[in-house]
Enzyme design. Structure first.
Site, short mmCIF file in Angstrom:
data_model
loop_
_atom_site.label_atom_id
_atom_site.label_comp_id
_atom_site.label_asym_id
_atom_site.label_seq_id
_atom_site.Cartn_x
_atom_site.Cartn_y
_atom_site.Cartn_z
N TYR A 77 0.85 -1.21 0.00
CA TYR A 77 0.00 0.00 0.00
C TYR A 77 0.88 1.25 0.00
O TYR A 77 0.66 2.18 -0.79
CB TYR A 77 -0.94 0.01 1.21
CG TYR A 77 -1.74 1.29 1.30
CD1 TYR A 77 -2.75 1.55 0.38
CD2 TYR A 77 -1.46 2.26 2.26
CE1 TYR A 77 -3.46 2.75 0.41
CE2 TYR A 77 -2.15 3.46 2.30
CZ TYR A 77 -3.16 3.69 1.38
OH TYR A 77 -3.85 4.88 1.41
N PHE A 110 -12.15 3.29 4.65
CA PHE A 110 -10.79 2.82 4.32
C PHE A 110 -10.42 1.55 5.10
O PHE A 110 -9.98 0.55 4.52
CB PHE A 110 -9.80 3.96 4.65
CG PHE A 110 -8.36 3.64 4.43
CD1 PHE A 110 -7.76 3.77 3.19
CD2 PHE A 110 -7.56 3.22 5.49
CE1 PHE A 110 -6.41 3.48 2.99
CE2 PHE A 110 -6.21 2.93 5.31
CZ PHE A 110 -5.65 3.06 4.06
C1 8X3 Z 1 -4.16 6.33 4.71
C2 8X3 Z 1 -3.24 6.67 5.81
O1 8X3 Z 1 -1.48 5.83 7.46
O2 8X3 Z 1 -3.54 4.55 7.27
O3 8X3 Z 1 -3.58 6.43 3.47
O4 8X3 Z 1 -1.89 4.47 5.53
S1 8X3 Z 1 -2.51 5.31 6.53
#
Ligand code: 8X3
Length: 253
Positions: free
Chosen positions: A153, A190
């Site tokens: 990611y 997310f």
């Molecule tokens: C989202 C922030 O730190 O959870 O992109 O990857 S983190």
């Protein structure tokens, strides 16, 4: 500050989270929106709400950013995109690299890197021909700092950082602007997506701290989009007051 009234703003991942918050803030300012996402029903609900609340006109694009030809049939005048907000992105899993699912990697790489590239490749030539435009990419603090279990990611977001920098360089000499907005912890779905619907695990991510909201991020995106034409905000790193790095958090538990 410039007005975005009647600007055509294309937002990917528009059906929820930061994309939806962007749709609202730009609709309120009188922009015309192309709402792109996979979930048609969610787009229809959002367009209806934007029409009711702001009298806003939206063009719906039920699509996947991974589909290279998704934007081939944008009818004029909708094809004259003024602002492209490359927001669609996702994370899958938080497993050690040597144990992680290759399918998860494919999904993140396809959406976060290749999808963003396809959208950019489809839209930016028109911006160059018309002599106006702004590309706003959603990066992440994950593109600046790698954290355990997040290598792929984080790599995709590091790629977004490089792509934003490179696009700015390649567009030097044109009036087209390029911005990367790189948030830390934002409370959206997310984590639910990262943990494939494990609500308990997702909720724990935000335990005892105040994360950013999608509106906080949309507000900054709107700020970047409304500077005078000679001003390019290249990169914004933003995180909650309760966060100092990807792994340094102030939890009151
Ligand atoms: C989202 C922030 O730190 O959870 O992109 O990857 S983190």
């Amino acid at each position: 500050m410039i007005s975005v009234k009647d600007y055509i703003v294309l937002i990917t991942g528009a059906s929820s989270g930061i994309g939806e918050a962007c749709a609202k803030v730009f609709a309120q300012a009188g922009a015309k929106l192309i709402l792109a996402a996979r979930r048609q029903e969610r787009l229809e609900q959002l367009a209806e709400q934007l029409g009711k609340d702001y009298g806003s006109l939206s063009y719906l694009m039920p699509m996947d950013v991974c589909d290279q030809s998704a934007l081939d049939n944008l009818p004029p005048p909708w094809s004259n995109v003024d602002i492209l907000i490359n927001n669609a992105g996702l994370s899958r899993g938080l497993d050690k690299l040597h144990e992680a699912s290759i399918q998860d990697w494919e999904e993140m790489i396809d959406t976060n890197i290749k999808g963003l590239l396809y959208m950019t490749r489809a839209i930016v030539p028109g911006m160059v021909n018309r002599g106006r435009g702004h590309v706003i990419n959603l990066g992440s603090i994950a593109g600046h700092q790698t954290y355990p279990g997040g290598s792929v990611y984080c790599a995709t977001k590091a790629a977004v950082k490089s792509i934003s920098e490179g696009l700015k360089q390649d567009l030097l000499g044109t009036p087209i602007r390029v911005t990367s907005v790189d948030p830390g912890m934002v409370e959206t779905d997310f984590s639910m997506i990262r943990f494939r619907g494990d609500a308990e695990r997702a909720k724990k991510v935000y335990n005892g701290l105040t994360p950013l909201t999608p509106d906080d991020v949309a507000d900054v995106i709107f700020f970047c989009a409304t500077r005078s034409p000679h001003v390019n905000i290249n990169e914004v790193i933003m995180m909650p007051t309760d966060q100092a790095s990807a792994t340094l958090l102030n939890r009151q538990t």
